[in-house]
Scaffold this motif. Sequence first.
Motif, short mmCIF file in Angstrom:
data_model
loop_
_atom_site.label_atom_id
_atom_site.label_comp_id
_atom_site.label_asym_id
_atom_site.label_seq_id
_atom_site.Cartn_x
_atom_site.Cartn_y
_atom_site.Cartn_z
N UNK A 203 0.79 -1.13 -0.06
CA UNK A 203 0.15 0.06 -0.01
C UNK A 203 0.96 1.30 -0.05
N UNK A 204 1.90 1.29 0.77
CA UNK A 204 2.89 2.35 0.87
C UNK A 204 3.55 2.41 -0.59
N UNK A 232 9.82 6.77 -1.49
CA UNK A 232 10.07 6.13 -2.97
C UNK A 232 9.58 4.82 -3.15
N UNK A 233 9.65 4.17 -4.15
CA UNK A 233 9.01 3.02 -4.21
C UNK A 233 9.92 2.11 -3.53
N UNK A 298 -2.68 10.92 5.36
CA UNK A 298 -3.00 9.28 4.86
C UNK A 298 -1.37 8.80 4.93
N UNK A 299 -0.44 9.33 4.32
CA UNK A 299 0.81 9.06 4.24
C UNK A 299 1.39 8.85 5.78
N UNK A 309 2.93 -1.57 13.19
CA UNK A 309 1.82 -2.66 12.86
C UNK A 309 0.40 -2.06 12.48
N UNK A 310 -0.03 -3.02 11.90
CA UNK A 310 -1.46 -2.38 11.24
C UNK A 310 -2.38 -2.33 12.39
#
Length: 405
Positions: A203-204, A232-233, A298-299, A309-310
Motif C-alpha cells: 500500500x505504501x 520512494x518505491x 494518509x501517508x 503494525x497494522x
Amino acid sequence: MSAVAVIGAGPAGLMAAERLAEAGCTVTVYDRMPSVGRKLLMAGRGGLNLTHSEALEAFLPRYGAATTPLTPLIEAFPPTALIAWADGLGQETFVGSSGRVFPKSLKASPLLRAWLARLRTLGVEIRPRHDWTGWDAEGRLRFNTPDGAVTAAPDATILALGGASWPRLGSNGAWAPVLAKAGVAVSALRPANGGFDVAWSDIVRERFAGEPLKGVAVTFGRVRLRGEAMVTRHGLEGGAIYALSAALRDAIEKEGSARLWFDLRPDMTEGQLTTRIAQTPANQSLANRLRKALHLTPLETNLLREAHGKDLPSDPAALATAIKGAPLTLTGLRPIARAISTAGGVAFAAVDARLMLTARPGVFVAGEMLDWEAPTGGYLLQASFATGVAAARGVLSRLSGAAKA
C-alpha cells in the motif's frame, strides 16, 4: 609559459583552470563528455545551492572526518570568496531562509555560460570527448577520443574527475583503479547523500511513492534533526535522510540494517497529542481521528502502521507515544549511481599540503576525487571550488620552484 592540463570540467576543474590561466599558464581542460559542467547543471535543477551562510566554526565541522585537511583549504577560499566570485560573473546571490546561498536566477546555466565566456577570454582551451585512461610508458597523459588515442605532456596536471555518482553526467569513478595501480592510496567509493531501502508494504509502495513527509524530526543514535523526507518505491530519500546518510550507511555496512526514528509532530508534546486525540469521537475510524485532531495525512497514518503494525493502539496516550517515535528499518543503500555525491577516493595521506600526489609528482587532485563527504546544503560545491583553487595554487607553487631551480 608553463602548460597545465586539467582533467575534468566540473566545478573543481574549471575553477583550477581559471586560477591557472589568470596566473599566465597555458591551460587545456579535458573532459570525456561532449560538453562541460553537466553535474553542475543538474545541481541547478534544485536552484544551485552554491554554499552556506553560516559562520566557519559551524560550517567546517560539516565535513566530519575530513574537517582537518579541508579546513585550511576552505579558509583560503571561504563562502564569502565564492559569493564574490559568483557576483563577479554577474550572478548575484541571495541567502534563503535555511541559510543556504543561491544565485538569484536559481539556475546553473547563466552562471556556467558566463564562466565559460571568462575562460575563453583567458585563453583556456577545452577539449571534450577526451577520456583519460592514465599514463603511457613515457609518462605522457593518455586519452581515448573519437579519432583514436592521443597523448599530452604538460608541465603539470590537475585531476578533477569527480566521484562515481550520476555516471551518465561524466563522473564514473574509472580513475580509481588507474591511480591505485600507480601506487596511490584510494579508499573505496561509496554513495553519499543517497537514498535507503525500506521494505514497504504494497500500500505504501503503490499509493505513496513520491509523496513527502514534511516538518518531521528524525533521530539516529544521538542525532536528531528537523527536515523533510521523501517516500520512494524503494525506501526513503530527502534532505533529512541525506543529513544522516553517512552514519546510516556506516551502520548498514556494519550491522546489515539501521533503525531510523520519526517524530511526526515535533512541535507538540506527547501530552498535547494525547489531549487532542482524546477530544475526538471514539466511534470514528482511527484515520479520521488522527486527521481531525492532528492533521495527519494518509501517508503519515500509514507510516505509523509500517512502524508499529497494522493495528495501532486506540488509547490516546499510547497513540501519542507512537506518533512521537515511529521506527523504520533501513535495510540497504540505493546504488551509488543514484547518489548525489560520493564518499571515499584519494586519501589525504596520499597528497601533500599542495594536493600533489606523492606517488606521482607534478600531478594534483581536486574536488570529489579526494576522500571527503558532506551533507547537502552548499557544502559539496564549496569544498569542490575550494580544492580547485588549492590545487591551482599548488601547481603554481611547484612551477615557480622549478623555474627558480
